[in-house]
Design a protein around this motif. Structure first.
Motif, PDB file in Angstrom:
ATOM      1  N   UNK A  64     -20.613  -6.750  43.476  1.00 47.38           N
ATOM      2  CA  UNK A  64     -19.934  -7.006  42.049  1.00 47.38           C
ATOM      3  C   UNK A  64     -21.923  -6.941  41.562  1.00 47.38           C
ATOM      4  N   UNK A  65     -21.879  -5.294  41.299  1.00 44.83           N
ATOM      5  CA  UNK A  65     -23.227  -5.381  40.350  1.00 44.83           C
ATOM      6  C   UNK A  65     -22.748  -4.913  39.087  1.00 44.83           C
ATOM      7  N   UNK A  66     -23.315  -5.253  37.731  1.00 44.22           N
ATOM      8  CA  UNK A  66     -23.458  -4.437  36.290  1.00 44.22           C
ATOM      9  C   UNK A  66     -22.934  -2.591  36.175  1.00 44.22           C
ATOM     10  N   UNK A  67     -23.147  -1.956  37.065  1.00 48.66           N
ATOM     11  CA  UNK A  67     -22.839  -0.822  36.825  1.00 48.66           C
ATOM     12  C   UNK A  67     -21.886  -0.241  38.021  1.00 48.66           C
ATOM     13  N   UNK A  68     -21.207  -1.101  38.389  1.00 47.44           N
ATOM     14  CA  UNK A  68     -20.886  -0.901  39.638  1.00 47.44           C
ATOM     15  C   UNK A  68     -20.200  -1.631  40.853  1.00 47.44           C
ATOM     16  N   UNK A  69     -19.827  -1.238  41.914  1.00 49.54           N
ATOM     17  CA  UNK A  69     -19.291  -1.465  43.637  1.00 49.54           C
ATOM     18  C   UNK A  69     -20.226  -1.116  44.199  1.00 49.54           C
ATOM     19  N   UNK A  70     -21.553  -2.038  44.899  1.00 47.34           N
ATOM     20  CA  UNK A  70     -22.019  -1.922  46.096  1.00 47.34           C
ATOM     21  C   UNK A  70     -21.283  -1.198  47.244  1.00 47.34           C
ATOM     22  N   UNK A  71     -20.137  -1.529  47.111  1.00 43.36           N
ATOM     23  CA  UNK A  71     -19.716  -0.761  48.260  1.00 43.36           C
ATOM     24  C   UNK A  71     -19.412   1.165  48.278  1.00 43.36           C
ATOM     25  N   UNK A  72     -19.412   1.468  46.839  1.00 40.45           N
ATOM     26  CA  UNK A  72     -19.479   2.411  46.006  1.00 40.45           C
ATOM     27  C   UNK A  72     -21.005   3.118  46.594  1.00 40.45           C
ATOM     28  N   UNK A  73     -22.082   1.925  46.773  1.00 37.82           N
ATOM     29  CA  UNK A  73     -23.306   2.520  47.115  1.00 37.82           C
ATOM     30  C   UNK A  73     -23.252   3.059  48.601  1.00 37.82           C
ATOM     31  N   UNK A  74     -22.732   1.655  49.517  1.00 36.09           N
ATOM     32  CA  UNK A  74     -23.095   1.964  50.523  1.00 36.09           C
ATOM     33  C   UNK A  74     -22.266   3.633  51.260  1.00 36.09           C
ATOM     34  N   UNK A  75     -21.385   4.267  50.529  1.00 37.62           N
ATOM     35  CA  UNK A  75     -20.709   4.844  51.112  1.00 37.62           C
ATOM     36  C   UNK A  75     -21.161   6.203  50.424  1.00 37.62           C
ATOM     37  N   UNK A  76     -22.309   6.010  49.377  1.00 38.59           N
ATOM     38  CA  UNK A  76     -22.754   6.626  49.110  1.00 38.59           C
ATOM     39  C   UNK A  76     -24.097   7.030  49.624  1.00 38.59           C
ATOM     40  N   UNK A  77     -24.626   6.663  50.357  1.00 38.32           N
ATOM     41  CA  UNK A  77     -26.014   6.187  51.385  1.00 38.32           C
ATOM     42  C   UNK A  77     -25.718   6.695  51.973  1.00 38.32           C
ATOM     43  N   UNK A  78     -24.078   6.813  52.901  1.00 35.04           N
ATOM     44  CA  UNK A  78     -23.858   7.121  54.805  1.00 35.04           C
ATOM     45  C   UNK A  78     -24.177   8.869  53.839  1.00 35.04           C
ATOM     46  N   UNK A  79     -24.842   9.962  52.832  1.00 30.78           N
ATOM     47  CA  UNK A  79     -24.897  10.901  52.366  1.00 30.78           C
ATOM     48  C   UNK A  79     -26.081  11.068  52.431  1.00 30.78           C
TER      49      UNK A  79
END
Length: 228
Positions: A64-79
């Protein structure tokens, strides 16, 4: 992304609570290389900026982060940062969050509530290619995964068979060793293969099972009856 032995020389801590952020950064400093670069940020935007600017071996990500989900960041990192391994460090242990994190590509899932010694031990395991998962999280994944993927497996059987979803004997052998916790280097030694060959096989396993991490591959394979 599969966990591999890593050198903790560049770590990104993503946590919005300043007290927790300092604690995690301090713990990382205790296991990282002497001259390690440890960067901490409090939001997704700053994390993406850091990951674009320079390489990191490891990212410790809050959910849980102020501007969104850390899980979305992890998916972004895959690319965008595929060489950076991601481990979730969160207070959240809900079923949907756990499965979403594993599916996104997290190679570990730790709980903030654990004491310093437990977290330190988990972080140290990354050096030998371990996948640090809190025992409570591991039990939940084991209990949840067959149910969670059953409908997906049923719905995609035709599609999977059409794109060669079945594993070769060698791929099954390697997957079995992955399930036992062997690193790529150890598997190469055991099977008298090069490390590059092992990596090629594991990439094929990921593609066939439609997963992005060792943990997901093992649980998906078990749910499909490919592993005991």
């Amino acid at each position: 992304m599969q966990p591999q032995p890593i050198t903790l020389d560049a770590v990104l801590v993503i946590e919005d609570d300043p007290v927790v952020r300092r604690r995690i950064s301090r713990l990382v400093a205790g296991v990282a290389e002497p001259e390690a670069r440890i960067t901490d940020v409090d939001c997704l935007a700053s994390a993406r900026s850091c990951l674009r600017e320079r390489p990191f071996a490891l990212a410790l990500v809050d959910v849980q982060l102020p501007d969104g989900s850390g899980i979305d960041l992890i998916a972004w990192m895959q690319r965008h940062a595929p060489d950076t391994q991601a481990v979730i460090v969160s207070a959240w242990a809900e079923e949907e969050t756990i499965l979403a994190g594993v599916r996104a590509g997290a190679v570990g899932y730790l709980l903030k509530e654990r004491d310093d010694a437990e977290i330190l031990m988990s972080l140290k395991s990354l050096r030998s290619g371990g996948a640090p998962i809190d025992p409570m999280i591991a039990r939940r994944i084991l209990a949840l995964w067959p149910t969670a993927v059953a409908s997906s497996v049923t719905a995609t059987t035709a599609r999977e068979s059409g794109r060669d979803a079945y594993l070769s004997d060698r791929e099954r052998e390697i997957l079995g060793l992955v399930a036992q916790g062997f690193s790529n280097r150890e598997m190469a030694d055991l099977l008298s293969l090069s490390r590059l060959t092992i990596e090629c096989h594991t990439k094929n396993i990921y593609r066939k099972l439609a997963v992005g991490s060792r943990t997901a591959a093992v649980f998906e394979a078990r749910a499909m009856g490919l592993l005991p």
